[in-house]
Design an enzyme around this catalytic site. Sequence first.
Site, PDB file in Angstrom:
ATOM      1  N   GLY A   1      83.032 -21.849 -45.689  1.00 43.65           N
ATOM      2  CA  GLY A   1      82.876 -21.431 -44.910  1.00 43.65           C
ATOM      3  C   GLY A   1      83.912 -20.599 -44.300  1.00 43.65           C
ATOM      4  O   GLY A   1      85.149 -19.647 -45.184  1.00 43.65           O
TER       5      GLY A   1
ATOM      6  N   ASN B   1      81.021 -18.685 -47.967  1.00 46.12           N
ATOM      7  CA  ASN B   1      79.393 -18.357 -47.000  1.00 46.12           C
ATOM      8  C   ASN B   1      79.940 -17.425 -46.132  1.00 46.12           C
ATOM      9  O   ASN B   1      81.454 -18.417 -45.018  1.00 46.12           O
ATOM     10  CB  ASN B   1      79.357 -19.956 -46.953  1.00 46.12           C
ATOM     11  CG  ASN B   1      78.050 -19.724 -44.965  1.00 46.12           C
ATOM     12  OD1 ASN B   1      77.594 -18.091 -45.447  1.00 46.12           O
ATOM     13  ND2 ASN B   1      77.865 -20.366 -45.252  1.00 46.12           N
TER      14      ASN B   1
ATOM     15  N   HIS C   1      70.613 -23.915 -44.502  1.00 42.23           N
ATOM     16  CA  HIS C   1      71.782 -24.672 -44.384  1.00 42.23           C
ATOM     17  C   HIS C   1      71.538 -24.667 -42.294  1.00 42.23           C
ATOM     18  O   HIS C   1      70.824 -24.299 -41.631  1.00 42.23           O
ATOM     19  CB  HIS C   1      72.630 -23.051 -44.118  1.00 42.23           C
ATOM     20  CG  HIS C   1      74.639 -23.173 -43.388  1.00 42.23           C
ATOM     21  ND1 HIS C   1      74.869 -23.566 -41.615  1.00 42.23           N
ATOM     22  CD2 HIS C   1      75.984 -23.270 -43.610  1.00 42.23           C
ATOM     23  CE1 HIS C   1      76.140 -23.922 -42.284  1.00 42.23           C
ATOM     24  NE2 HIS C   1      76.396 -23.649 -43.593  1.00 42.23           N
TER      25      HIS C   1
ATOM     26  N   LYS D   1      78.962 -16.207 -43.406  1.00 44.86           N
ATOM     27  CA  LYS D   1      78.355 -16.587 -41.978  1.00 44.86           C
ATOM     28  C   LYS D   1      78.188 -15.328 -41.539  1.00 44.86           C
ATOM     29  O   LYS D   1      78.254 -14.360 -42.222  1.00 44.86           O
ATOM     30  CB  LYS D   1      79.022 -18.203 -41.339  1.00 44.86           C
ATOM     31  CG  LYS D   1      79.481 -19.186 -41.903  1.00 44.86           C
ATOM     32  CD  LYS D   1      79.064 -20.234 -41.019  1.00 44.86           C
ATOM     33  CE  LYS D   1      80.039 -21.468 -42.487  1.00 44.86           C
ATOM     34  NZ  LYS D   1      79.998 -22.339 -41.056  1.00 44.86           N
TER      35      LYS D   1
ATOM     36  N   GLU E   1      76.537 -31.186 -46.941  1.00 44.29           N
ATOM     37  CA  GLU E   1      77.589 -30.329 -45.668  1.00 44.29           C
ATOM     38  C   GLU E   1      77.451 -31.225 -44.537  1.00 44.29           C
ATOM     39  O   GLU E   1      76.501 -30.752 -43.823  1.00 44.29           O
ATOM     40  CB  GLU E   1      76.721 -28.900 -45.909  1.00 44.29           C
ATOM     41  CG  GLU E   1      77.501 -28.104 -46.439  1.00 44.29           C
ATOM     42  CD  GLU E   1      77.301 -26.566 -45.754  1.00 44.29           C
ATOM     43  OE1 GLU E   1      78.632 -25.968 -46.249  1.00 44.29           O
ATOM     44  OE2 GLU E   1      76.799 -26.052 -45.323  1.00 44.29           O
TER      45      GLU E   1
ATOM     46  N   GLU F   1      73.811 -24.735 -39.876  1.00 46.35           N
ATOM     47  CA  GLU F   1      73.356 -23.357 -38.773  1.00 46.35           C
ATOM     48  C   GLU F   1      71.876 -22.559 -38.765  1.00 46.35           C
ATOM     49  O   GLU F   1      71.166 -22.047 -37.742  1.00 46.35           O
ATOM     50  CB  GLU F   1      74.055 -22.412 -39.246  1.00 46.35           C
ATOM     51  CG  GLU F   1      75.779 -23.129 -38.672  1.00 46.35           C
ATOM     52  CD  GLU F   1      76.933 -22.826 -39.467  1.00 46.35           C
ATOM     53  OE1 GLU F   1      76.948 -21.387 -40.426  1.00 46.35           O
ATOM     54  OE2 GLU F   1      77.996 -23.580 -39.189  1.00 46.35           O
TER      55      GLU F   1
HETATM   56  P1  PGA Z   1      83.465 -24.706 -42.904  1.00 49.21           P
HETATM   57  O1  PGA Z   1      82.010 -23.953 -43.088  1.00 49.21           O
HETATM   58  O2  PGA Z   1      83.810 -24.392 -44.366  1.00 49.21           O
HETATM   59  O3  PGA Z   1      83.930 -23.376 -41.564  1.00 49.21           O
HETATM   60  O4  PGA Z   1      82.919 -25.914 -42.677  1.00 49.21           O
HETATM   61  C1  PGA Z   1      81.505 -24.501 -44.710  1.00 49.21           C
HETATM   62  C2  PGA Z   1      79.324 -24.381 -44.691  1.00 49.21           C
HETATM   63  O5  PGA Z   1      79.335 -24.261 -43.484  1.00 49.21           O
HETATM   64  O6  PGA Z   1      79.314 -23.875 -45.434  1.00 49.21           O
END
Ligand code: PGA
Length: 249
Positions: A230, A9, A93, A11, A164, A95
Site C-alpha cells: 500500500g 495498491n 481487500h 487505494k 493481509e 477495507e
Molecule cells: P500498507 O497496505 O502496505 O500501506 O500496509 C497494504 C494493503 O492494504 O494492501
Amino acid sequence: MRKKLAAGNWKMNGTAAALEEVTALAGAHPRPVADILICPPATLIDRMAAVAKGTAIALGGQDCHAAHTGAHTGDIAAHMLADAGATHVILGHSERRTDHGETDADVRAKTLAALDAGLVAVVCVGETEGQRDAGETLNVIGTQLAGSLPDEGVTGATVVVAYEPVWAIGTGRVPTIEQIAEVHDFMRAELAKRFGDVAEGIRLLYGGSVKPANAAEIFATSNVDGALVGGASLKAVDFSAIISALEVA
Ligand code: PGA
C-alpha cells in the site's frame, strides 16, 4: 516455478501528478525479473495505461462489481476496467470488506466476474487482531479462502491470493516471519486440497506494512511469492527498492 509479483495498491491516492511515479518506476525496471503491478484509483487507469504502454508495468483496479452492466451508481464492471487498460483487479481487500460490508460470497461473485472479463483476480484474505489473539487465524483464513474463491476458473494464471492481516495494514506492524510462513504454508495446503496440482502455480502475496527495510526478510519466507504494497507503493523510489528486494530473494 511461480513468477514473483510486486503489486502496488494505491487505494484512494493519486491524481495526474502521480503519473510521473510510473514513468520513474518503469525507468528503474526496464526488464524486471518479477511481475510489476500497480492498482491506481480507477480514475487514473486509462491515463496510466498510456504512460505504462511499452513498459513492464501492468495495471489493475481495486474492486469491481459482480454484474456486467446495470443500475449500480458509482460501481465499475470488470470488463470496464479491462477496457480502460487493466489486466488485474484486487478483490476482497479488508477495507472493502469493512467499509462496504463485502462478504466472502460477494468476493466470490466479483472474482467470477473478473475471470469472465479476462482479468487476473488478486483475492485478499486476512484476520483481525482480535481473531489472531483468539487463536482463530487459520480458521478465518480457511473460511475466507473457501468462500471467496469460485470452483471454476482458478489457475496460477487467473488468480493470485494476498494474505493481509488487518492489523498490519497501514500500521507499521508486521507479523513475525514464523506467523507469515504459518499462514502461507496453510494457504498453499488449503488450495492444494481444493484445486489439486493447480495450487502449486497460484502466487501467494504477503501484504501489510511492507517497506524497503523489511521486504528482504519477508520475501525469504516460505511460500511468499511477492507482496501487495500500500503506502510504500506510492513513491517509485520505495516501490523500486521493494521490487529489487523481491528480485534477489
Ligand atoms: P500498507 O497496505 O502496505 O500501506 O500496509 C497494504 C494493503 O492494504 O494492501
